[in-house]
Write an enzyme that holds these catalytic residues in place. Structure first.
Site, mmCIF file in Angstrom:
data_model
loop_
_atom_site.group_PDB
_atom_site.id
_atom_site.type_symbol
_atom_site.label_atom_id
_atom_site.label_comp_id
_atom_site.label_asym_id
_atom_site.label_seq_id
_atom_site.Cartn_x
_atom_site.Cartn_y
_atom_site.Cartn_z
ATOM 1 N N LYS A 193 0.824 -1.203 0.000
ATOM 2 C CA LYS A 193 0.000 0.000 0.000
ATOM 3 C C LYS A 193 0.866 1.264 0.000
ATOM 4 O O LYS A 193 2.063 1.219 0.288
ATOM 5 C CB LYS A 193 -0.964 -0.024 1.194
ATOM 6 C CG LYS A 193 -1.901 -1.251 1.175
ATOM 7 C CD LYS A 193 -2.971 -1.158 0.105
ATOM 8 C CE LYS A 193 -3.592 -2.473 -0.332
ATOM 9 N NZ LYS A 193 -4.361 -3.232 0.619
HETATM 10 C C1 LIG Z 1 -5.307 -4.393 0.948
HETATM 11 C C2 LIG Z 1 -6.790 -4.277 1.015
HETATM 12 C C3 LIG Z 1 -7.503 -4.635 2.176
HETATM 13 C C4 LIG Z 1 -6.863 -5.345 3.322
HETATM 14 O O1 LIG Z 1 -5.863 -4.604 3.944
HETATM 15 P P1 LIG Z 1 -5.016 -5.301 5.132
HETATM 16 O O2 LIG Z 1 -4.334 -4.154 5.803
HETATM 17 O O3 LIG Z 1 -4.043 -6.228 4.457
HETATM 18 O O4 LIG Z 1 -5.957 -6.016 6.005
HETATM 19 C C5 LIG Z 1 -8.856 -4.402 2.224
HETATM 20 N N1 LIG Z 1 -9.501 -3.854 1.185
HETATM 21 C C6 LIG Z 1 -8.868 -3.517 0.041
HETATM 22 C C7 LIG Z 1 -9.656 -2.889 -1.068
HETATM 23 C C8 LIG Z 1 -7.497 -3.739 -0.084
HETATM 24 O O5 LIG Z 1 -6.879 -3.444 -1.235
#
Ligand SMILES: *Cc1c(COP(=O)(O)O)cnc(C)c1O
Length: 391
Positions: A193
């Site tokens: 991210k």
């Molecule tokens: C990455 C992601 C998540 C989950 O995030 P985590 O921090 O790994 O739990 C949830 N929703 C979307 C749209 C994502 O891209």
């Protein structure tokens, strides 16, 4: 056609975290402090996040966005028998958290241009059991939370934002997570991210009741956390008011997050420059390119997705292979939830319930866009896409 030079070049990965010496120093400092679970650095990260958002928003650090979404729904009182509307164009985490609470996700289709939740599909999916809707800001182009929330309020529904892609993104001049249209907004600091702590997440809300509930439920339902107890004389004493979860963010991760957050706008600017080069460089190719945010608003450019057209002369899977042969990593966001085995078997929907998602899925690809990309890497991606489509 054989391309001898390419073999020797390092691969351009789909994503690489943008971690500098300041992040490393912050983690080392946190380790030297000797407080390795949730403590002062997590509190500082929350304060910095709430200042970043402004608007009187409270920020609560959690172990992942998945945990934050789960805690948000729990704080909104979602439980067995309830339905929660979720776009099919998302990661499975958005829907699985609904299951954690014994409720049922109801999948809906998305808008063709943005791949964000479709307001008409949302309206049509409401039943007397519907209690909430989760809005996903796909790729970092902010969805119309205000429009969804207006409709949701008329029906007494809660609104949660999955802002895993949206740090920072804005719409109508307001940052996602600060606008206050949703009951809670959840960000992800997962490795790929835009702002990362390896694993981690943050929930923002302007509702003090939700913030208080999430703070308690992220740590066993205990009425105060370990650091709070450590600072007081009656360190041993606590009460448990609910069967909570273990979803707190440790200090070394929070320390890293604070440095990353301070760079969030600069890293977004870098991704926007890369997106600009793709948009300009590929304007003449047989592709559909993603939309920019409205003038004055921020697209986080967490993802840059391209859609192959009927006249592209190549299918999506062959396109991905051709990029891989040129040393370029790519991915697909998303395999719509209704096409995944568990959701297909456990939910009921008509075969033609998701015309937009089904039309877009076979031709969409995400190409590398991350702030740590070297110019030479951007150039290689730009050239490789052109080569594959002109071959
Ligand atoms: C990455 C992601 C998540 C989950 O995030 P985590 O921090 O790994 O739990 C949830 N929703 C979307 C749209 C994502 O891209």
């Amino acid at each position: 056609m054989r391309r001898p030079a390419t073999e020797a070049l390092p691969v351009v990965p789909f994503a690489r975290p943008d971690i500098g010496e300041a992040e490393i120093a912050a983690v080392v400092h946190a380790l030297r402090e000797g407080w390795v679970t949730t403590g002062p650095a997590a509190a500082e990260f929350e304060d910095a996040f709430s200042a970043f958002m402004g608007n009187g928003v409270e920020a609560v650090a959690v172990s992942s966005a998945t945990a934050g979404l789960h805690l948000a729904l729990e704080a909104c009182g979602i439980g067995p028998g309830d339905e929660v509307i979720v776009p099919t164009w998302t990661f499975t985490a958005t829907a699985e958290v609904v299951r954690y609470l014994g409720a049922t996700p109801v999948l809906v289709d998305v808008e063709p241009r943005t791949l964000n939740i479709d307001r008409a599909a949302f309206a049509a999916a409401m039943t007397p059991r519907t209690r909430a809707v989760i809005v996903v800001h796909f790729a970092g182009l902010a969805a119309d939370t205000a429009g969804i929330a207006a409709l949701a309020r008329e029906h007494g529904l809660k609104v949660i934002e999955d802002a895993a892609h949206a740090l920072p993104s804005s719409r109508d001049g307001e940052l996602v997570g600060a606008a206050g249209q949703a009951d809670a907004t959840v960000f992800s600091f997962y490795a790929t991210k835009a702002v990362t702590t390896g694993e981690g997440g943050m929930l923002t809300t302007r509702d003090p009741g939700i913030a208080a509930r999430v703070r308690i439920m992220r740590l066993h339902g205990i009425d105060r956390d370990a650091f709070d107890r450590y600072r007081r004389s009656s360190a041993w004493s606590y009460d448990v008011i609910a069967p909570g979860f273990k979803n707190n963010l440790p200090d070394p991760a929070a320390a890293m997050g604070r440095v990353q957050l301070a760079r969030a706008h600069a890293m977004r600017d870098q991704r926007e420059r890369i997106a600009g080069r793709y948009l300009d460089g590929w304007a003449d190719l047989p592709l559909e390119l993603p939309s920019r945010a409205a003038l004055g608003d921020l697209h986080s450019w967490h993802l840059f997705t391209i859609r192959l057209r009927a006249d592209s002369g190549i299918g999506r899977d062959a396109f991905i292979d051709a990029l891989a042969q040129r040393g370029i990593g790519s991915s697909v966001h998303f395999i719509p939830l209704h096409r995944l085995t568990y959701w297909r078997r456990s939910l009921h929907f008509a075969p033609d319930a998701f015309p937009v998602a089904d039309e877009v899925f076979p031709r969409i690809v995400s190409v590398p866009v991350f702030s740590a990309m070297a110019d030479s890497e951007v150039e290689r991606v730009t050239r490789a896409v052109r080569e594959v489509l002109e071959a």
